[in-house]
Design a protein around this motif. Sequence first.
Motif, mmCIF file in Angstrom:
data_model
loop_
_atom_site.group_PDB
_atom_site.id
_atom_site.type_symbol
_atom_site.label_atom_id
_atom_site.label_comp_id
_atom_site.label_asym_id
_atom_site.label_seq_id
_atom_site.Cartn_x
_atom_site.Cartn_y
_atom_site.Cartn_z
ATOM 1 N N PHE A 198 0.807 -1.216 0.000
ATOM 2 C CA PHE A 198 0.000 0.000 0.000
ATOM 3 C C PHE A 198 0.842 1.269 0.000
ATOM 4 N N THR A 199 1.918 1.271 0.798
ATOM 5 C CA THR A 199 2.715 2.478 1.010
ATOM 6 C C THR A 199 4.190 2.181 0.744
ATOM 7 N N PRO A 200 4.823 2.868 -0.199
ATOM 8 C CA PRO A 200 6.255 2.654 -0.411
ATOM 9 C C PRO A 200 7.045 2.852 0.881
ATOM 10 N N ARG A 201 8.054 2.042 1.076
ATOM 11 C CA ARG A 201 8.822 2.082 2.326
ATOM 12 C C ARG A 201 9.358 3.480 2.632
ATOM 13 N N GLY A 202 9.687 4.234 1.614
ATOM 14 C CA GLY A 202 10.197 5.575 1.841
ATOM 15 C C GLY A 202 9.182 6.525 2.439
ATOM 16 N N ASN A 203 7.896 6.159 2.400
ATOM 17 C CA ASN A 203 6.845 6.992 2.981
ATOM 18 C C ASN A 203 6.371 6.483 4.340
ATOM 19 N N TRP A 204 7.043 5.469 4.877
ATOM 20 C CA TRP A 204 6.717 4.977 6.219
ATOM 21 C C TRP A 204 7.325 5.911 7.276
ATOM 22 N N PRO A 205 6.766 5.909 8.496
ATOM 23 C CA PRO A 205 7.449 6.577 9.610
ATOM 24 C C PRO A 205 8.807 5.930 9.846
ATOM 25 N N GLN A 206 9.779 6.725 10.221
ATOM 26 C CA GLN A 206 11.116 6.179 10.487
ATOM 27 C C GLN A 206 11.206 5.537 11.864
ATOM 28 N N GLY A 207 10.334 5.945 12.774
ATOM 29 C CA GLY A 207 10.270 5.338 14.101
ATOM 30 C C GLY A 207 8.857 4.880 14.369
ATOM 31 N N SER A 208 8.353 5.156 15.568
ATOM 32 C CA SER A 208 6.985 4.773 15.889
ATOM 33 C C SER A 208 5.999 5.706 15.202
ATOM 34 N N THR A 209 4.852 5.151 14.856
ATOM 35 C CA THR A 209 3.821 5.951 14.205
ATOM 36 C C THR A 209 3.338 7.062 15.122
ATOM 37 N N ARG A 210 3.217 6.759 16.400
ATOM 38 C CA ARG A 210 2.761 7.775 17.348
ATOM 39 C C ARG A 210 3.723 8.960 17.388
ATOM 40 N N GLU A 211 5.013 8.701 17.471
ATOM 41 C CA GLU A 211 5.997 9.790 17.507
ATOM 42 C C GLU A 211 5.991 10.575 16.204
ATOM 43 N N TRP A 212 5.843 9.882 15.097
ATOM 44 C CA TRP A 212 5.808 10.520 13.785
ATOM 45 C C TRP A 212 4.604 11.449 13.659
ATOM 46 N N LEU A 213 3.430 10.948 14.041
ATOM 47 C CA LEU A 213 2.230 11.771 13.986
ATOM 48 C C LEU A 213 2.331 12.966 14.931
ATOM 49 N N THR A 214 2.884 12.739 16.108
ATOM 50 C CA THR A 214 3.026 13.830 17.070
ATOM 51 C C THR A 214 3.911 14.940 16.515
ATOM 52 N N SER A 215 5.012 14.565 15.897
ATOM 53 C CA SER A 215 5.925 15.585 15.360
ATOM 54 C C SER A 215 5.277 16.386 14.230
ATOM 55 N N LEU A 216 4.413 15.745 13.465
ATOM 56 C CA LEU A 216 3.776 16.411 12.336
ATOM 57 C C LEU A 216 2.554 17.240 12.734
ATOM 58 N N LEU A 217 1.828 16.778 13.746
ATOM 59 C CA LEU A 217 0.567 17.429 14.104
ATOM 60 C C LEU A 217 0.704 18.469 15.205
ATOM 61 N N GLU A 218 1.698 18.338 16.073
ATOM 62 C CA GLU A 218 1.799 19.238 17.228
ATOM 63 C C GLU A 218 1.892 20.718 16.881
ATOM 64 N N PRO A 219 2.459 21.110 15.746
ATOM 65 C CA PRO A 219 2.458 22.551 15.452
ATOM 66 C C PRO A 219 1.055 23.136 15.290
ATOM 67 N N HIS A 220 0.070 22.292 14.990
ATOM 68 C CA HIS A 220 -1.284 22.770 14.714
ATOM 69 C C HIS A 220 -2.341 22.244 15.681
ATOM 70 N N PHE A 221 -2.027 21.169 16.406
ATOM 71 C CA PHE A 221 -3.006 20.496 17.256
ATOM 72 C C PHE A 221 -2.413 20.212 18.635
ATOM 73 N N ASP A 222 -3.323 20.077 19.615
ATOM 74 C CA ASP A 222 -2.951 19.574 20.936
ATOM 75 C C ASP A 222 -3.519 18.176 21.096
ATOM 76 N N LEU A 223 -2.696 17.242 21.544
ATOM 77 C CA LEU A 223 -3.139 15.870 21.760
ATOM 78 C C LEU A 223 -3.887 15.794 23.083
ATOM 79 N N SER A 224 -5.155 15.395 23.039
ATOM 80 C CA SER A 224 -5.959 15.367 24.265
ATOM 81 C C SER A 224 -6.342 13.967 24.719
ATOM 82 N N LYS A 225 -6.145 12.949 23.865
ATOM 83 C CA LYS A 225 -6.451 11.587 24.291
ATOM 84 C C LYS A 225 -5.730 10.585 23.403
ATOM 85 N N THR A 226 -5.229 9.523 24.022
ATOM 86 C CA THR A 226 -4.738 8.360 23.288
ATOM 87 C C THR A 226 -5.297 7.115 23.962
#
Length: 257
Positions: A198-226
């Motif tokens: 589905f997704t070329p390896r070069g487009n995968w997160p380099q570490g954990s998905t949670r850390e990857w999403l956090t780094s990308l979303l935190e400039p615009h969003f606050d994480l309120s629940k996991t």
Amino acid sequence: MSTITTAETHANIYETRRLLDEYLLFHYGQPSEVLPWESGPREALGFPVRTVMELIDLPRTPCEAVALDLGCAVGRSSFELATFGVGVLAIDYSQSFVDAAAALARDGSMNYERVDEGSARTALVARVPENLRRDRVRFEQGDAMNLRSDLGDYDIVHAANLLCRLTDPLKLIERLPSLVRPGGQLLLTTPCTWLEDFTPRGNWPQGSTREWLTSLLEPHFDLSKTCDMPFLIREHARKYQWSVALGMRWRRKVAEV
């Protein structure tokens, strides 16, 4: 002669009748229809409902909220979102799924078949619960990586188990801040199942998905629940897919620094 990529081949499976029936069971099947085994993981049932009910922040949801459901499949979460607002736009890449969801919005029910074993099938009926507002939901076919420019913004954006089925998930992630209104909610789940199909390896997160999403979303969003959100997909009477999705609720920042 055209060449179909592996990702395109897998995208095409979502247009098959077997996958449509499998997802109708996943979204609308009664517990006894999905899992007759007493020892089975019943906490994993009802996932399309739980991705809304367990992640949404009701006290901070406007009375006249509008919602966007990305990767809506056959629409169970979309109808659930309609409980909390005046309108829901639901989008999926599969025309087969969109057509089925639209028929359910129109008629309230749909016949389908459950695979039991080999060629053995059981006829079932998918039904939208009568207490849900089918008239508030509109379905359309679309590509989450290339959403139309006039889509607007929403109080709630819901995307369940979508990211790791995209060729380039970053295209959607970069669009999310413009889709969620200031103070609005982004409800995400992903089983973090990164596959080159589905997704070329070069487009995968380099570490954990949670850390990857956090780094990308935190400039615009606050994480309120996991939370951890198990789900169960039945393939046939003696074979299931049991997975645990990462569930996240993000709140769009009202004023960015």
